[in-house]
Design a protein around this motif. Sequence first.
Motif, PDB file in Angstrom:
ATOM      1  N   ALA A  18     105.305  26.553  40.640  1.00 16.34           N
ATOM      2  CA  ALA A  18     107.069  27.375  39.463  1.00 16.34           C
ATOM      3  C   ALA A  18     104.948  27.895  38.507  1.00 16.34           C
ATOM      4  O   ALA A  18     105.770  29.119  38.005  1.00 16.34           O
ATOM      5  CB  ALA A  18     106.995  26.631  39.118  1.00 16.34           C
ATOM      6  N   ASN A  19     104.382  27.398  37.923  1.00 21.54           N
ATOM      7  CA  ASN A  19     103.890  28.156  37.299  1.00 21.54           C
ATOM      8  C   ASN A  19     102.051  28.301  36.902  1.00 21.54           C
ATOM      9  O   ASN A  19     102.153  28.996  36.059  1.00 21.54           O
ATOM     10  CB  ASN A  19     103.788  26.808  35.491  1.00 21.54           C
ATOM     11  N   GLY A  20     101.249  27.751  37.447  1.00 20.92           N
ATOM     12  CA  GLY A  20     100.285  27.821  37.996  1.00 20.92           C
ATOM     13  C   GLY A  20      99.011  27.665  36.680  1.00 20.92           C
ATOM     14  O   GLY A  20      97.901  27.612  36.242  1.00 20.92           O
TER      15      GLY A  20
ATOM     16  N   THR B 281      91.551  24.829  35.732  1.00 18.71           N
ATOM     17  CA  THR B 281      90.567  24.592  36.496  1.00 18.71           C
ATOM     18  C   THR B 281      89.829  25.939  36.836  1.00 18.71           C
ATOM     19  O   THR B 281      88.669  25.947  36.600  1.00 18.71           O
ATOM     20  CB  THR B 281      91.354  24.157  37.924  1.00 18.71           C
ATOM     21  N   LYS B 282      90.550  26.699  36.867  1.00 20.48           N
ATOM     22  CA  LYS B 282      89.646  28.523  37.196  1.00 20.48           C
ATOM     23  C   LYS B 282      88.791  28.518  35.737  1.00 20.48           C
ATOM     24  O   LYS B 282      87.695  29.615  35.664  1.00 20.48           O
ATOM     25  CB  LYS B 282      90.705  29.422  37.293  1.00 20.48           C
TER      26      LYS B 282
ATOM     27  N   ALA C  56      92.198  33.682  33.207  1.00 20.16           N
ATOM     28  CA  ALA C  56      92.148  32.363  33.384  1.00 20.16           C
ATOM     29  C   ALA C  56      93.181  32.215  32.348  1.00 20.16           C
ATOM     30  O   ALA C  56      93.952  31.438  32.260  1.00 20.16           O
ATOM     31  CB  ALA C  56      90.928  31.454  33.411  1.00 20.16           C
ATOM     32  N   ALA C  57      92.426  32.188  30.924  1.00 14.01           N
ATOM     33  CA  ALA C  57      93.199  32.137  29.725  1.00 14.01           C
ATOM     34  C   ALA C  57      94.663  32.453  29.660  1.00 14.01           C
ATOM     35  O   ALA C  57      95.680  32.014  29.225  1.00 14.01           O
ATOM     36  CB  ALA C  57      92.408  32.410  28.744  1.00 14.01           C
ATOM     37  N   ASP C  58      94.615  34.223  29.979  1.00  9.32           N
ATOM     38  CA  ASP C  58      96.333  34.238  29.694  1.00  9.32           C
ATOM     39  C   ASP C  58      96.917  34.225  31.133  1.00  9.32           C
ATOM     40  O   ASP C  58      98.056  33.723  30.976  1.00  9.32           O
ATOM     41  CB  ASP C  58      95.927  35.886  30.475  1.00  9.32           C
ATOM     42  N   ASP C  59      96.788  33.342  31.832  1.00  5.31           N
ATOM     43  CA  ASP C  59      97.343  32.867  33.450  1.00  5.31           C
ATOM     44  C   ASP C  59      97.512  31.378  32.725  1.00  5.31           C
ATOM     45  O   ASP C  59      99.109  30.959  33.143  1.00  5.31           O
ATOM     46  CB  ASP C  59      96.847  32.538  34.748  1.00  5.31           C
TER      47      ASP C  59
ATOM     48  N   ASP D 266      90.216  16.079  27.953  1.00  6.75           N
ATOM     49  CA  ASP D 266      89.781  17.491  27.780  1.00  6.75           C
ATOM     50  C   ASP D 266      91.516  17.879  28.249  1.00  6.75           C
ATOM     51  O   ASP D 266      92.482  17.332  28.968  1.00  6.75           O
ATOM     52  CB  ASP D 266      88.743  17.974  28.901  1.00  6.75           C
ATOM     53  N   PRO D 267      91.707  19.200  28.006  1.00  5.98           N
ATOM     54  CA  PRO D 267      93.011  20.267  28.378  1.00  5.98           C
ATOM     55  C   PRO D 267      93.724  19.681  29.517  1.00  5.98           C
ATOM     56  O   PRO D 267      94.131  19.579  30.293  1.00  5.98           O
ATOM     57  CB  PRO D 267      93.003  21.349  27.968  1.00  5.98           C
ATOM     58  N   GLU D 268      92.424  20.137  30.898  1.00  6.34           N
ATOM     59  CA  GLU D 268      92.561  20.177  32.216  1.00  6.34           C
ATOM     60  C   GLU D 268      93.534  18.370  32.202  1.00  6.34           C
ATOM     61  O   GLU D 268      94.465  18.332  33.345  1.00  6.34           O
ATOM     62  CB  GLU D 268      91.577  20.666  32.777  1.00  6.34           C
ATOM     63  N   ALA D 269      92.553  17.964  32.078  1.00  7.89           N
ATOM     64  CA  ALA D 269      92.696  16.169  32.544  1.00  7.89           C
ATOM     65  C   ALA D 269      94.099  15.960  31.474  1.00  7.89           C
ATOM     66  O   ALA D 269      94.644  15.457  32.587  1.00  7.89           O
ATOM     67  CB  ALA D 269      92.147  15.210  31.612  1.00  7.89           C
TER      68      ALA D 269
END
Length: 441
Positions: A107-109, A115-116, A140-143, A361-364
């Motif tokens: 729904a949001n990516g 990850t990207k 990736a930052a914009d996504d 980290d943000p991803e985790a």
Amino acid sequence: MSDLLGIGYSGLKAYSRALSTIGDNIANAQTPGYARRRLDMMEAASGSDSVFYRGNVNPGGVEIRGINRSVDAWLIEDSRISGGDSERSATRLGWLDKVEGALGDDANGIKTGLTKLFTTADQLTADPSNQTLRSQFLQAADDIASGFRTVAGQLGKMADGVEGAASSSVDQFNANLNALEQINIGLRKARPGSTNEASLLDERDRLLDKLSSQAGVSPTFDNNGAVTLRASGSGDLLVGGGAVNPIAVTAAADGRLSYSIGGAPLAISTGSLAGLSEAANHVADQRASLDTMATQFASQLNAAHQAGTDANGNPGAPLFTGTSAATLTAAPLTPDRVAAANASGSNGNMLALGAMRGANDPEARWSGHLASQAQTTASARAQDAAAATRADASAAARDGVSEVDLDKEAAELMRFQQAYQAAARTLQVARETMQTLLSSI
């Protein structure tokens, strides 16, 4: 001598009424809330009998005492309680499923974007001047920022949806309260044992079922079957003494719901209204958590990017702007302004950015948030399954007493048809006997 004409007439009248009652049962076999009815009959007192003494062999016909409904008050109350709990859990689960869908990567990516971002940072360590990789890093930052805005928008719409559903449910609840008072008026006027009384009692029970599925209610009944209804727990009067006290719902700025009656707070712990309140609280918590994560995420990555220098040797600029998930936006940077270097080398800042990957980290953190939501939804699903099973069992026990069995009704239909024919034959014999006696004079 017993009056054969009177006996036959009473039989025809009683068995005709019994056949009509069975017909009502068959016609309403699939009608929700309809309780099976049976005609209560007794032997009529003959001329030499009284209500206190009846002779052993002196038939006087049959009397109709009225219509009885096949109900069990304890089973009905148990069914309402378990049904309210089931509605609460089902309502809550429905909105939790929607929240989980909104947070999901499809729904949001956000997860894919994070990850990207780190993957591209790793690739830039090997080729820090690559313009394509720099563009991918900024994309990736914009996504990610777009994903946060998407989730914030969806959760905001959910908050509005829960509020709208609660408002609609409260309106329906109040309409049912008014309808229940009209049934009370009818019951006080209905003749005991009449078909009208049975129909009013069926409608009364249907309304109580609906009210119980929306909120916790506690009914008490007078001799006419009219109900005084109070809110469970608080004891606030909802219907009684000719008065109806409606409830109201109010939504706070963050979407949390509160109920009231007569301006005083009303606690609702079961039914769909309780489920909506819990759903509103969960959505509000998720919106607050999302804003916190977006702010922390932007702050952490901005600090990491600003620690380096871009292709022109200038200090790194912030990657994100905004103070909430709904306002998070990627800064309009060009590929040359990606701060890949630092004092240690042309790829030093990308190495430092890649080293951020870990438990905090943000991803985790985002993956942990998704896992927490999935666990909450799974728990709610298990609770809903248990509550639904309990409600189904209670409803089955209630139906075992109240529902119409067509096989049984068919057998009763044949029995009363034969009884009706016997009563008609009694009248015929009485007429033929009288004609014989009169012709012999």
